[in-house]
Scaffold this motif. Structure first.
Motif, PDB file in Angstrom:
ATOM      1  N   ASN A   1     -59.615 -31.138   6.207  1.00  0.00           N
ATOM      2  CA  ASN A   1     -60.837 -30.814   5.450  1.00  0.00           C
ATOM      3  C   ASN A   1     -60.573 -30.558   3.968  1.00  0.00           C
ATOM      4  O   ASN A   1     -61.280 -29.771   3.335  1.00  0.00           O
ATOM      5  N   GLY A   2     -59.535 -31.199   3.415  1.00  0.00           N
ATOM      6  CA  GLY A   2     -59.231 -31.057   1.997  1.00  0.00           C
ATOM      7  C   GLY A   2     -58.628 -29.717   1.636  1.00  0.00           C
ATOM      8  O   GLY A   2     -58.588 -29.354   0.442  1.00  0.00           O
TER       9      GLY A   2
ATOM     10  N   LEU B   1     -62.474 -37.782  -5.627  1.00  0.00           N
ATOM     11  CA  LEU B   1     -62.536 -37.411  -4.227  1.00  0.00           C
ATOM     12  C   LEU B   1     -63.060 -35.999  -4.013  1.00  0.00           C
ATOM     13  O   LEU B   1     -62.928 -35.435  -2.929  1.00  0.00           O
TER      14      LEU B   1
ATOM     15  N   LEU C   1     -57.156 -35.115   4.400  1.00  0.00           N
ATOM     16  CA  LEU C   1     -58.526 -35.261   4.889  1.00  0.00           C
ATOM     17  C   LEU C   1     -58.678 -34.695   6.298  1.00  0.00           C
ATOM     18  O   LEU C   1     -59.725 -34.137   6.642  1.00  0.00           O
TER      19      LEU C   1
ATOM     20  N   TYR D   1     -62.095 -41.565   4.406  1.00  0.00           N
ATOM     21  CA  TYR D   1     -61.636 -41.270   5.761  1.00  0.00           C
ATOM     22  C   TYR D   1     -62.038 -42.407   6.725  1.00  0.00           C
ATOM     23  O   TYR D   1     -61.268 -42.823   7.599  1.00  0.00           O
TER      24      TYR D   1
ATOM     25  N   ARG E   1     -65.018 -38.489   0.093  1.00  0.00           N
ATOM     26  CA  ARG E   1     -63.969 -38.211   1.088  1.00  0.00           C
ATOM     27  C   ARG E   1     -64.310 -38.879   2.436  1.00  0.00           C
ATOM     28  O   ARG E   1     -63.421 -39.429   3.105  1.00  0.00           O
TER      29      ARG E   1
ATOM     30  N   ARG F   1     -54.295 -38.985   4.413  1.00  0.00           N
ATOM     31  CA  ARG F   1     -54.833 -38.851   5.766  1.00  0.00           C
ATOM     32  C   ARG F   1     -54.670 -37.411   6.265  1.00  0.00           C
ATOM     33  O   ARG F   1     -55.606 -36.834   6.838  1.00  0.00           O
TER      34      ARG F   1
END
Length: 488
Positions: free
Chosen positions: A440-441, A472, A437, A482, A478, A434
Motif C-alpha cells: 500500500n505504498g 505515482l 505497491l 499495479y 498506483r 511490486r
C-alpha cells in the motif's frame, strides 16, 4: 450356385474321370467359363479361374503346365481318343506336381457339353442372384416406409447381405450399427477414424478399410459441401455384383432420408432460435407456447446459460438433435453461437460437447428465466477468458478472481507491456515497485521486506516515476501500475 470341378465330375452323363489326386488344387473353386485351345501357350486368351479343355499337349509339358498354373487356370481336361489314346502320363505327373487338377474327357463326351453345363450353371446363378437382388430391394423399400426409415433400411441391408452395416454421422461418430453386437467399441473407433478424412474432404468419396477381420466399404452420404455422414458396409470386395447393386440402392435411400432429415432439422433449428430470442426478450409465455409442441417443455426455475463458439458449432447442434439423451434442457443456435440452458456450472454433457467438437465457451452464474440477458453477458465474459488449456470457463470462477482476472487477455497484456517497457532494463526496479505497491505504498514495511533502507526505496520509486513519466502519488496512478504488473 456356380459350377465347380466337383460338380462336373459328379455328372454321370459327362463321364469325366479325375486323374490327379483329390487333394490336388481345389475342386470346389467356382468356374466362370470353359475354353478349349490347342495352342502351345493359350494363356493370353484365358481368364483366371477358367477350365481349359485340350486333345493334345506340347512335347515338353512341364513349362506348359507351369504357365497354366501361373495364369490361375482352375483345371485341365484332356479329351481322349481324338489325337491319341488315353492321357499322357507326363501330363498327369506335371499336373500333380504343380497342383493343377487334371481330368479325362471320354470320346463320347463333346467339349461343348461341358461348356454348356458350366454356361447353364452361370446363367442359373446369375438369375438366382438377380432374383435375390429384386427381393432384397423390395424388402428394403418396404423398410423405408417404417417410422425410423433410415434405421430400418440399414438393418434390412445387414440382414440381406449377412454382413454388418454402420452409419458414421456428420459429427464423425458411429451413430448406428446393425446388428449392434457385430460392431464393438474398438471397431466403432476404427470406423470413425476411417470416415474422418472422407467427411473432412467435404465431397462424395469412398474407401475400404479392414477392421477386426471384416472388410468395410465406406461411402459418403449427401451432396458435396454438405455431407451428412458415411455408411460402412461389411463384406467389401467379397460382395458380388447383385449385392453391390442392392448396396447402391441403400446408399441412395439413406442419402435421401438424411436430406429429408436435414430439412426437418433446419426447420427445428430455426424454431429453437425463435424460442431463444423470445426468452431473451422476456416473453416467456410466447416461448413456451411455441416450444412445447416441437422441442418440449422449457426449463423452470434458475438456470445457467452456456455460450459455445467455434467451427464445430453446426456439427455440435446436429449431434444434440440426434442424441436428445445427452442434450441439456434447452439449446439453440444464435448466429455463430450455440446456446445451452443448463442447471450446473460444470455440466458433464456441456464439457463433453466442448471436447468432442473443439469448441470454446463460457457458463454464466445462476439466473432466473427473466434474467437471461445478464446471464448471456456473464457467459460471454467467461468465454472471453477461455484458453486452449481451459476451453470452458465458468463465470463463478471468473468472478472469484476479481476485476484483475479480466486483464488476462492479449489486449491487456499488450498495453501492460507497453506501460512497463521503460523499466524493462532493470528487473530489480520492477520487483521493488511490486513490493512497494503490495504494501500500500508504505515505505518502511516494504523496505524491510526488500532488505534495503527506506530512503533507498524512495529513490527507486522516484527513478521509476522518472522513467515512466508519471507521478505515482495519486491512487489511480498506483492502481494502473499495479494492474499492469499483475497482468504480466
Amino acid at each position: 450356385m456356380p459350377a465347380t470341378l466337383a460338380h462336373l465330375l459328379a455328372r454321370p452323363e459327362l463321364g469325366l474321370r479325375l486323374l490327379t489326386s483329390p487333394g490336388t488344387g481345389s475342386l470346389d473353386r467356382p468356374i466362370p467359363w470353359v475354353h478349349s485351345s490347342e495352342l502351345a501357350d493359350p494363356t493370353p486368351f484365358l481368364s483366371e479361374g477358367q477350365v481349359l479343355l485340350v486333345t493334345g499337349t506340347p512335347d515338353d509339358v512341364e513349362p506348359y503346365v507351369e504357365r497354366l498354373v501361373a495364369h490361375g487356370i482352375a483345371g485341365l481336361g484332356f479329351g481322349t481318343d481324338v489325337v491319341r489314346d488315353g492321357t499322357p502320363d507326363a501330363l498327369a505327373d506335371a499336373c500333380e506336381r504343380h497342383g493343377l487338377p487334371l481330368f479325362e474327357v471320354p470320346y463320347r463326351t463333346p467339349f461343348i457339353a461341358i461348356t454348356r453345363f458350366v454356361a447353364d450353371s452361370v446363367a442359373a446363378d446369375a438369375y438366382a442372384r438377380s432374383t435375390w437382388a429384386l427381393r432384397a430391394s423390395r424388402a428394403i423399400s418396404l423398410a423405408a416406409l417404417r417410422p425410423d426409415a433410415l434405421g430400418a433400411v440399414l438393418a434390412e441391408l445387414a440382414r440381406q447381405i449377412e454382413h454388418p452395416v454402420a452409419l458414421v454421422g456428420a459429427a464423425g461418430a458411429v451413430e448406428r450399427a446393425y446388428p449392434p453386437s457385430a460392431v464393438d467399441g474398438a471397431a466403432r473407433s476404427s470406423l470413425a477414424a476411417a470416415a474422418e478424412p472422407l467427411l473432412r474432404g467435404g465431397r462424395r468419396a469412398g474407401s475400404t478399410v479392414e477392421i477386426g477381420g471384416e472388410s468395410f466399404a465406406l461411402q459418403t452420404l449427401g451432396a458435396a459441401g454438405r455431407l451428412r455422414g458415411v455408411v460402412a458396409v461389411g463384406g467389401g470386395a467379397s460382395l458380388d455384383q447383385a449385392a453391390q447393386q442392392v448396396v447402391t440402392g441403400v446408399v441412395a435411400l439413406a442419402g435421401l432420408a438424411l436430406e429429408q432429415s436435414r430439412a426437418t432439422d433446419a426447420a427445428r433449428s430455426r424454431l429453437r432460435t425463435a424460442v431463444w430470442r423470445a426468452l431473451l426478450a422476456g416473453d416467456r409465455s410466447l416461448a413456451v407456447r411455441v416450444a412445447e409442441p416441437v422441442v418440449g417443455p422449457l426449463p423452470e426455475g434458475s438456470v445457467r446459460v452456456a455460450l459455445l463458439a467455434g467451427d464445430g458449432v453446426p456439427a455440435a447442434a446436429d449431434w444434440l438433435e440426434l442424441h436428445p439423451e445427452t442434450a441439456p434442457e434447452f439449446f439453440a443456435r444464435d448466429g455463430g453461437d450455440l446456446v445451452l440452458l443448463t442447471d450446473t456450472a460444470t455440466s458433464a454433457d456441456v464439457t463433453a460437447l466442448v471436447e468432442r467438437f473443439g469448441l470454446r465457451g463460457g457458463v454464466s452464474g445462476p439466473a432466473s428465466p427473466l434474467g437471461l440477458a445478464a446471464a448471456v453477458a456473464q457467459a460471454s465474459a467467461a468465454r472471453d477468458g477461455a484458453t486452449a488449456e481451459l476451453p470452458l470457463r465458468g463465470f463463478d470462477d471468473l468472478a472469484a478472481g476479481g476485476m484483475l482476472a479480466l486483464l488476462h487477455t492479449d489486449d491487456a497484456r499488450a498495453v501492460a507491456a507497453a506501460t512497463l517497457e521503460p523499466l524493462a532494463a532493470d528487473p530489480a526496479l520492477v520487483a521493488a515497485l511490486r513490493t512497494w505497491l503490495d504494501h500500500n505504498g508504505v515505505y518502511d514495511v516494504a523496505a524491510r521486506e526488500l532488505g534495503i533502507h527506506r530512503h533507498t526505496l524512495r529513490a527507486r520509486v522516484a527513478e521509476a516515476e522518472r522513467l515512466l513519466g508519471r507521478d505515482l502519488t495519486p491512487f489511480a496512478a498506483r492502481a494502473d501500475l499495479y494492474a499492469a504488473l499483475a497482468t504480466l
